[in-house]
Scaffold this motif. Sequence first.
Motif, PDB file in Angstrom:
ATOM      1  N   UNK A   1       0.819  -1.215   0.000  1.00  0.00           N
ATOM      2  CA  UNK A   1       0.000   0.000   0.000  1.00  0.00           C
ATOM      3  C   UNK A   1       0.852   1.265   0.000  1.00  0.00           C
ATOM      4  N   UNK A   2       1.897   1.317   0.852  1.00  0.00           N
ATOM      5  CA  UNK A   2       2.751   2.503   0.886  1.00  0.00           C
ATOM      6  C   UNK A   2       3.360   2.825  -0.465  1.00  0.00           C
ATOM      7  N   UNK A   3       4.084   1.880  -1.078  1.00  0.00           N
ATOM      8  CA  UNK A   3       4.657   2.138  -2.400  1.00  0.00           C
ATOM      9  C   UNK A   3       3.618   2.471  -3.460  1.00  0.00           C
ATOM     10  N   UNK A   4       2.480   1.791  -3.438  1.00  0.00           N
ATOM     11  CA  UNK A   4       1.444   2.091  -4.430  1.00  0.00           C
ATOM     12  C   UNK A   4       0.864   3.483  -4.221  1.00  0.00           C
ATOM     13  N   UNK A   5       0.750   3.892  -2.975  1.00  0.00           N
ATOM     14  CA  UNK A   5       0.266   5.244  -2.683  1.00  0.00           C
ATOM     15  C   UNK A   5       1.227   6.288  -3.234  1.00  0.00           C
ATOM     16  N   UNK A   6       2.537   6.063  -3.051  1.00  0.00           N
ATOM     17  CA  UNK A   6       3.534   6.994  -3.590  1.00  0.00           C
ATOM     18  C   UNK A   6       3.429   7.083  -5.111  1.00  0.00           C
ATOM     19  N   UNK A   7       3.189   5.940  -5.757  1.00  0.00           N
ATOM     20  CA  UNK A   7       3.041   5.937  -7.222  1.00  0.00           C
ATOM     21  C   UNK A   7       1.791   6.694  -7.645  1.00  0.00           C
ATOM     22  N   UNK A   8       0.701   6.514  -6.908  1.00  0.00           N
ATOM     23  CA  UNK A   8      -0.545   7.227  -7.228  1.00  0.00           C
ATOM     24  C   UNK A   8      -0.348   8.742  -7.117  1.00  0.00           C
ATOM     25  N   UNK A   9       0.475   9.153  -6.150  1.00  0.00           N
ATOM     26  CA  UNK A   9       0.715  10.578  -5.920  1.00  0.00           C
ATOM     27  C   UNK A   9       1.883  11.121  -6.725  1.00  0.00           C
ATOM     28  N   UNK A  10       2.636  10.218  -7.374  1.00  0.00           N
ATOM     29  CA  UNK A  10       3.789  10.603  -8.180  1.00  0.00           C
ATOM     30  C   UNK A  10       4.834  11.358  -7.349  1.00  0.00           C
ATOM     31  N   UNK A  11       5.149  10.795  -6.172  1.00  0.00           N
ATOM     32  CA  UNK A  11       6.174  11.379  -5.305  1.00  0.00           C
ATOM     33  C   UNK A  11       7.223  10.311  -4.994  1.00  0.00           C
ATOM     34  N   UNK A  12       8.443  10.715  -4.622  1.00  0.00           N
ATOM     35  CA  UNK A  12       9.468   9.718  -4.271  1.00  0.00           C
ATOM     36  C   UNK A  12       9.089   8.959  -3.011  1.00  0.00           C
ATOM     37  N   UNK A  13       9.667   7.789  -2.861  1.00  0.00           N
ATOM     38  CA  UNK A  13       9.393   6.958  -1.691  1.00  0.00           C
ATOM     39  C   UNK A  13      10.679   6.315  -1.198  1.00  0.00           C
ATOM     40  N   UNK A  14      10.743   6.100   0.115  1.00  0.00           N
ATOM     41  CA  UNK A  14      11.834   5.348   0.729  1.00  0.00           C
ATOM     42  C   UNK A  14      11.187   4.341   1.670  1.00  0.00           C
TER      43      UNK A  14
ATOM     44  N   UNK B   1       8.060  16.819  -1.211  1.00  0.00           N
ATOM     45  CA  UNK B   1       7.305  15.810  -0.479  1.00  0.00           C
ATOM     46  C   UNK B   1       7.789  14.399  -0.790  1.00  0.00           C
ATOM     47  N   UNK B   2       7.655  13.520   0.203  1.00  0.00           N
ATOM     48  CA  UNK B   2       8.156  12.157   0.071  1.00  0.00           C
ATOM     49  C   UNK B   2       7.318  11.231   0.949  1.00  0.00           C
ATOM     50  N   UNK B   3       7.241   9.973   0.549  1.00  0.00           N
ATOM     51  CA  UNK B   3       6.554   8.965   1.358  1.00  0.00           C
ATOM     52  C   UNK B   3       7.584   8.022   1.959  1.00  0.00           C
ATOM     53  N   UNK B   4       7.442   7.752   3.253  1.00  0.00           N
ATOM     54  CA  UNK B   4       8.347   6.861   3.974  1.00  0.00           C
ATOM     55  C   UNK B   4       7.553   5.720   4.595  1.00  0.00           C
TER      56      UNK B   4
END
Length: 260
Positions: A127-140, A171-174
């Motif tokens: 869910x976390x990685x897919x959410x980052x993809x939906x928002x088009x933001x980097x993720x770690x 912005x970034x998702x962790x």
Amino acid sequence: MNILVFIKQVPDTNEVKIDPVTKTLIREGVPSIINPDDKNALEEAIRIKEEYGAKVIVITMGPPQAETALREALAMGADEAYLLTDRVFAGADTYATAKTLSKMAKKFDYDIIFCGRQAIDGDTAQVGPQLAEQLNIPQVTYVKEVKIEGDTLIVKRALEDGYEVIKVKMPVLLTAIKELNTPRYPSIKGIFEAYREKEVKIVTAADLGVDPQEVGLKGSPTKVISTTTPETQRAGEIFTGNVKECVQNLVQRLVEKHVI
């Protein structure tokens, strides 16, 4: 700085039951908790708030009883809480869940999004990685340490044989792991404020403006064909007495079972 924390209320048990028709978890009658990795994510957001100054907004998608998890998050130190609850959200796979959560995230001007690494009821870590993809933001993912330098984060990401240091702009998702911190217990004052002074805001599918055909079970491309429940293993045997007696009993049992 605005920090969004997505949490999930999960069953507090290893003995989950599956609905034979919908192939989804039966949650009624099972005590629930905040997913452990999500609690680490929440703790880190609150720590950043205390150290750098920020607003912590906690969000979950689930049935009405998930409000309990949000109240606990408010008691720990979150500032705002939102419950995405609607029958059309039910039965969502990770893709449909991430799509719904992304609609909610877009309603905020956020700098950091925190999620737990994975939920103990699904163990997908998707869910976390897919959410980052939906928002088009980097993720770690698999984050074990976070430092802030201006508009940049310095993040340690856990690997099997060590860690890597990543520099990423907001912005970034962790996604958080348990090694990131030790979640705090809510204070008496925090509990009082969470239940007497703070509001959990309800958000429906209509509020998000989503197509009911694209969320929940109907919007989930993952189809469960069948499910099985693991067989219950035999209970172990505990030997008591002094060390010599325990060893003798153990050897005797191993001989009886033709292990040695």
